[in-house]
Design an enzyme around this catalytic site. Structure first.
Site, PDB file in Angstrom:
ATOM      1  N   TRP A 324       1.074  -1.558   0.016  1.00 26.28           N
ATOM      2  CA  TRP A 324      -0.411   0.461   0.390  1.00 26.28           C
ATOM      3  C   TRP A 324       0.679   0.959   0.240  1.00 26.28           C
ATOM      4  CZ3 TRP A 324      -0.410   3.993   3.504  1.00 26.28           C
ATOM      5  CH2 TRP A 324      -1.403   4.786   2.992  1.00 26.28           C
ATOM      6  N   HIS A 325       1.837   1.518   0.483  1.00 31.08           N
ATOM      7  CA  HIS A 325       3.142   1.899   0.754  1.00 31.08           C
ATOM      8  C   HIS A 325       3.388   2.696  -0.690  1.00 31.08           C
ATOM      9  CE1 HIS A 325       2.351   1.475   5.249  1.00 31.08           C
ATOM     10  NE2 HIS A 325       2.824   2.858   5.108  1.00 31.08           N
ATOM     11  N   GLY A 326       3.593   1.856  -2.104  1.00 28.00           N
ATOM     12  CA  GLY A 326       4.111   1.851  -2.896  1.00 28.00           C
ATOM     13  C   GLY A 326       4.759   0.986  -3.883  1.00 28.00           C
ATOM     14  N   PHE A 472       1.833   8.898  -1.027  1.00 26.30           N
ATOM     15  CA  PHE A 472       1.148   7.765  -1.317  1.00 26.30           C
ATOM     16  C   PHE A 472      -0.331   7.749  -1.268  1.00 26.30           C
ATOM     17  CE2 PHE A 472       4.746   6.660   2.443  1.00 26.30           C
ATOM     18  CZ  PHE A 472       5.893   6.011   1.541  1.00 26.30           C
TER      19      PHE A 472
END
Length: 472
Positions: A324-326, A472
């Protein structure tokens, strides 16, 4: 339009002034227009994307609520999840997967030139997508009442304080506030909002941005040119940079919303005082960790299928939380490390009820120190540009421990900027009250505010840094 810019505060003053003179329906329309303007300041071209996401999930929610047929309800839920995640995947991950597949085909000689696909990442797409997903899932589960007012729902998705970097507020908390009169900014709300905003600005301007250039020196240098002490202190600097940056944004978001009469979910609770990985995730990015728990970990089975199924569910949840962060393997591995750590902690923790007596202070201190340093090791992977860089920096931790000029500078700056804040957080931790400062004599509150303001005025960063979670 950054929260730590004069432009934002001029914008907010105008928004608040007009807002205070309108009734509920007018307030909602005004805030929606202001939120779209706020988002357009980042890139107006993506306004259509957030409006599409809003319309898609608003329509899906109506269809889910209108149908009594389980198959129809599942169809509309699945449709909204598929399209929302497809949009997120295209903008956030398609370029990454194209690059990785291209590299694989190059290695096998299938391609002669790499595929290069540049896709601009919309600000806050992970946050407003998760807002929308939680709404349709909660309507399907019957946890929230379907919204039949498009303006109220659109404002829930795009409310500007939490639009770009959270917190990720649930429909059960925020959506009902859109449909009823909000309390005015009385003395109590003004005090709470001021406290959140001043501490948030301090965390961003003084802590995060002054640590940013120290951390950047380590992560942009050749690892072989760094001493072990420099790497360790650079990782410390990044640990407090990302904390001050993200916690500062969340605090300002909560403070500005409070002045407008809204209550947002708290997102941080002194995370570096955690004594275990589980405790850390109950303190760090709380809105994301609880979102992953309720919409991913528990649906996977949670801890209901035995210990090995529980470990699997923890690992899957944290792997997806890292992704999810990248779009990078380092984020995936960062999430995997946290998943393994949570599983190991669960496996070796004693069961049964909690002890009736608190642990000795020295033991709590040891647990905090060990937990903090393990978190810092995961931050090294999170911040590194590649595995090779992360591994090279990790190896340098065991070599050449001379106290270089950079190490001395970093150590003194960490002590100057960070230690006073940690002492304040230690006082809050002892009181077990996030708003303890608002319950002491006004003199002590004024003294802290004076310190925060003077530090922001006299010790601004050499180079202001963009909020990390904008990416993000």
């Amino acid at each position: 339009m950054w929260f730590n810019s004069f432009g934002f505060w001029l914008f907010f003053a105008l928004v608040a002034l007009v807002y205070s003179r309108l009734r509920l329906a007018g307030q909602n329309r005004w805030l929606l227009a202001a939120s779209y303007f706020f988002y357009a300041c980042f890139d107006w071209r993506f306004l259509s994307l957030i409006i599409f996401c809003t319309a898609l999930n608003y329509h899906a929610g109506l269809k889910i609520a209108a149908s009594q047929d389980l198959r129809q309800r599942k169809f509309w839920l699945g449709w909204s999840l598929l399209i929302s995640l497809f949009v997120l995947g295209v903008f956030k991950y398609l370029g990454f997967f194209t690059r990785e597949i291209s590299a694989l085909l190059l290695n096998f000689g299938v391609l002669e030139t790499p595929w290069i696909l540049h896709i601009l990442l919309p600000a806050g797409i992970s946050f407003f997508t998760f807002h929308a997903l939680s709404y349709t899932i909660d309507v399907y589960r019957g946890h929230t009442t379907v919204s039949r007012n498009f303006v109220e729902f659109a404002l829930f998705i795009s409310f500007f304080p939490q639009l770009v970097a959270g917190p990720i507020n649930r429909s059960t908390l925020l959506l009902p506030q859109m449909g009823k009169p909000r309390p005015p900014c009385d003395a109590q709300r003004f005090r709470e909002g001021l406290y959140a905003i001043l501490t948030g600005l301090f965390l961003k301007i003084v802590l995060a941005d002054n640590m940013a250039w120290l951390a950047s020196h380590v992560f942009t240098s050749d690892p072989q040119s760094l001493a072990g002490s420099e790497v360790l202190l650079g990782v410390y600097a990044f640990a407090f940079q990302i904390y001050g940056d993200f916690a500062g944004y969340s605090s300002i978001a909560c403070g500005t919303a409070c002045w407008l009469g809204f209550d947002l979910m708290g997102n941080f609770r002194r995370p570096y005082f955690a004594t275990s990985p589980q405790d850390f995730w109950q303190r760090w990015h709380i809105s994301l960790s609880t979102w992953l728990r309720d919409y991913l970990y528990i649906p996977l089975g949670g801890n209901r299928g035995g210990k090995w199924a529980t470990y699997r569910n923890l690992l899957i949840t944290m792997l997806l939380g890292g992704l999810w962060h990248g779009a990078a393997w380092t984020f995936l591995v960062w999430g995997g490390i946290h998943g393994l750590w949570l599983a190991l902690h669960r496996a070796f923790s004693p069961g049964g009820p909690p002890p009736s007596r608190p642990a000795p202070l020295w033991l709590t201190g040891v647990k905090m120190a060990v937990t903090f340093h393990l978190i810092c090791l995961t931050w090294l992977v999170f911040r590194a540009e590649s595995f090779s860089q992360a591994w090279a920096l990790l190896l340098r931790l065991g070599a050449d421990w001379q106290l270089t000029a950079y190490a001395q500078t970093t150590l003194s700056l960490i002590a100057f900027f960070i230690l006073p804040w940690l002492l304040f957080e230690a006082w809050l931790e002892r009181r077990r009250d996030d708003l303890a400062l608002l319950k002491v004599a006004w003199f002590w509150r004024a003294l802290l505010y004076l310190y925060l303001v003077l530090m922001m005025l006299f010790f601004p960063p050499p180079i202001p840094a963009e909020f990390i979670y904008f990416h993000f």
